[in-house]
Motif scaffolding. Sequence first.
Motif, mmCIF file in Angstrom:
data_model
loop_
_atom_site.group_PDB
_atom_site.id
_atom_site.type_symbol
_atom_site.label_atom_id
_atom_site.label_comp_id
_atom_site.label_asym_id
_atom_site.label_seq_id
_atom_site.Cartn_x
_atom_site.Cartn_y
_atom_site.Cartn_z
ATOM 1 N N GLU A 282 0.810 -1.211 0.000
ATOM 2 C CA GLU A 282 0.000 0.000 0.000
ATOM 3 C C GLU A 282 0.849 1.269 0.000
ATOM 4 N N ASN A 283 2.106 1.164 0.414
ATOM 5 C CA ASN A 283 2.987 2.329 0.383
ATOM 6 C C ASN A 283 3.354 2.701 -1.059
ATOM 7 N N HIS A 284 3.615 1.696 -1.892
ATOM 8 C CA HIS A 284 3.863 1.955 -3.308
ATOM 9 C C HIS A 284 2.616 2.560 -3.960
ATOM 10 N N LEU A 285 1.466 1.961 -3.670
ATOM 11 C CA LEU A 285 0.223 2.454 -4.249
ATOM 12 C C LEU A 285 -0.051 3.885 -3.803
ATOM 13 N N HIS A 286 0.288 4.174 -2.553
ATOM 14 C CA HIS A 286 0.092 5.523 -2.035
ATOM 15 C C HIS A 286 0.904 6.535 -2.820
ATOM 16 N N ASP A 287 2.140 6.190 -3.163
ATOM 17 C CA ASP A 287 2.979 7.101 -3.934
ATOM 18 C C ASP A 287 2.441 7.293 -5.352
ATOM 19 N N VAL A 288 1.997 6.195 -5.971
ATOM 20 C CA VAL A 288 1.393 6.323 -7.305
ATOM 21 C C VAL A 288 0.149 7.197 -7.225
ATOM 22 N N GLY A 289 -0.679 6.981 -6.194
ATOM 23 C CA GLY A 289 -1.871 7.796 -6.008
ATOM 24 C C GLY A 289 -1.552 9.264 -5.798
ATOM 25 N N LYS A 290 -0.457 9.538 -5.079
ATOM 26 C CA LYS A 290 -0.048 10.932 -4.876
ATOM 27 C C LYS A 290 0.343 11.590 -6.197
ATOM 28 N N PHE A 291 1.040 10.851 -7.041
ATOM 29 C CA PHE A 291 1.384 11.390 -8.351
ATOM 30 C C PHE A 291 0.122 11.684 -9.165
ATOM 31 N N MET A 292 -0.839 10.767 -9.139
ATOM 32 C CA MET A 292 -2.092 10.975 -9.866
ATOM 33 C C MET A 292 -2.826 12.207 -9.343
ATOM 34 N N PHE A 293 -2.871 12.347 -8.035
ATOM 35 C CA PHE A 293 -3.526 13.495 -7.418
ATOM 36 C C PHE A 293 -2.804 14.793 -7.785
ATOM 37 N N ALA A 294 -1.476 14.785 -7.641
ATOM 38 C CA ALA A 294 -0.692 16.001 -7.879
ATOM 39 C C ALA A 294 -0.800 16.467 -9.321
ATOM 40 N N PHE A 295 -0.696 15.541 -10.282
ATOM 41 C CA PHE A 295 -0.729 15.967 -11.669
ATOM 42 C C PHE A 295 -2.132 16.289 -12.151
ATOM 43 N N SER A 296 -3.167 15.789 -11.465
ATOM 44 C CA SER A 296 -4.529 16.250 -11.760
ATOM 45 C C SER A 296 -4.672 17.716 -11.370
ATOM 46 N N ILE A 297 -4.088 18.091 -10.222
ATOM 47 C CA ILE A 297 -4.117 19.484 -9.793
ATOM 48 C C ILE A 297 -3.266 20.347 -10.726
ATOM 49 N N PHE A 298 -2.103 19.824 -11.121
ATOM 50 C CA PHE A 298 -1.218 20.561 -12.021
ATOM 51 C C PHE A 298 -1.899 20.804 -13.361
ATOM 52 N N TRP A 299 -2.584 19.775 -13.889
ATOM 53 C CA TRP A 299 -3.333 19.938 -15.139
ATOM 54 C C TRP A 299 -4.380 21.037 -14.996
ATOM 55 N N THR A 300 -5.086 21.053 -13.871
ATOM 56 C CA THR A 300 -6.118 22.061 -13.644
ATOM 57 C C THR A 300 -5.515 23.462 -13.594
ATOM 58 N N TYR A 301 -4.375 23.577 -12.940
ATOM 59 C CA TYR A 301 -3.675 24.863 -12.872
ATOM 60 C C TYR A 301 -3.336 25.367 -14.272
ATOM 61 N N LEU A 302 -2.824 24.481 -15.126
ATOM 62 C CA LEU A 302 -2.465 24.888 -16.480
ATOM 63 C C LEU A 302 -3.709 25.161 -17.319
ATOM 64 N N TRP A 303 -4.763 24.367 -17.126
ATOM 65 C CA TRP A 303 -6.024 24.614 -17.833
ATOM 66 C C TRP A 303 -6.517 26.024 -17.526
ATOM 67 N N PHE A 304 -6.553 26.365 -16.251
ATOM 68 C CA PHE A 304 -7.041 27.680 -15.845
ATOM 69 C C PHE A 304 -6.106 28.785 -16.320
ATOM 70 N N SER A 305 -4.796 28.575 -16.201
ATOM 71 C CA SER A 305 -3.829 29.594 -16.607
ATOM 72 C C SER A 305 -3.952 29.899 -18.093
ATOM 73 N N GLN A 306 -4.043 28.848 -18.915
ATOM 74 C CA GLN A 306 -4.164 29.049 -20.359
ATOM 75 C C GLN A 306 -5.457 29.786 -20.687
ATOM 76 N N PHE A 307 -6.554 29.353 -20.077
ATOM 77 C CA PHE A 307 -7.843 29.981 -20.352
ATOM 78 C C PHE A 307 -7.881 31.424 -19.848
#
Length: 389
Positions: free
Chosen positions: A237-262
């Motif tokens: 579950e520790n490995h999965l937690h790190d993968v999940g953190k990456f998924m969470f972080a880059f979803s937020i990063f994508w949103t930041y760029l979506w908003f910035s571009q718009f």
Amino acid sequence: MFTFPKNIRTLTFALMAIGVAALAYGFMTNADRAWASLLHNTFYFNAIALCALFFVAVQYVAQAGWAISFIRVPQAMMGFLKYGCTLLLLIFILGHHHLYQWTHSELFDPKSPEYDEIIAGKAGFLNMPFYIIRLVLYGLIWAGFAWMIRKNSLQEDNEGGLSIYKKNFRLSAIFVVLFGISSSTSAWDILMSIDVHWFSTLFGWYTFAGLFVSGLAMMCMLILFLRSKGYYENVNENHLHDVGKFMFAFSIFWTYLWFSQFMLIWYANLPEEVVYYQFRWEHFKLLWIGNLFINFLAPFLVLMPRDAKRQMQILVVAGIIIIIGHWIDVFLMVFPGTIGSAAHIGLVEIGTGLGYLGAFLFVTFSELAKAPLDAKNHPMLVESKHHHI
């Protein structure tokens, strides 16, 4: 050693058959729609494979050990690159008139009534020979580095030591630099040049963020599948937690760029920039707004709690949402500029997507079956097996 399950193999063939049928129907009814579906799905799944290669390279460059227990999963995913890059080249050569306005020669001829001064001004970059050269270079760089890193990793299983690890470290360092350039320029070439009058300085980063999180989600789903079949007992579950953190972080990063571009384009209110969003707002409003909520709000709410990133069921839900959500995001990059206001997600688009999913899974599982699932002589494998956070 992983064995490709017969039921999964049958499923991938069935999905590919659906894709072939959907494309055949598309070509019989609307060739533009079929070519757009080909470009949409080829780019999407090839980018997932490319982001898997980037993930592998980052582990070497950062000298990170936590992901080595399942590193063969992204290594298998990147095996799709040689097929995806070839398809991108063929799609452009055979279908460019259906997809890219700038490939029509009369737009560059001042004597033609179709002459377009803006497009003609981009002729130094957007011309057929140079464009094909760039596509070939992307394929050689991406598929070439994927092959070399994978080959060295498999050789390391037999030889051990640090020499092969250092070799992959050097290759990965070179690739990360090339990826930083080619990931942006390929997004300009393959996607942004569809809307040839429009441009955005954030487009490369925006595209990368969305497709990297899609690659992470696909990797996570494959790891969870393998664990459910009794493989990867050392992935906890520790490995999965790190993968999940990456998924969470880059979803937020994508949103930041979506908003910035718009926001920057909306605030400047320049006609040559706002046309991209104006057209999508007028003709694809529900899908455009829904795209933001699917790719931001859903992963944000699902993955925000710590325990959510450590539970298989929740990661599966999040992975499905992200994969579908960013498939829609790429749809909105491709179809409005090729099909126009008549574009919609129907049987052709869904069927083609399922066909490519089947092909991607077939290639990935075939690659997994060719080598041990553990990189058994990797110098950081023991560290990964005892990963704890």
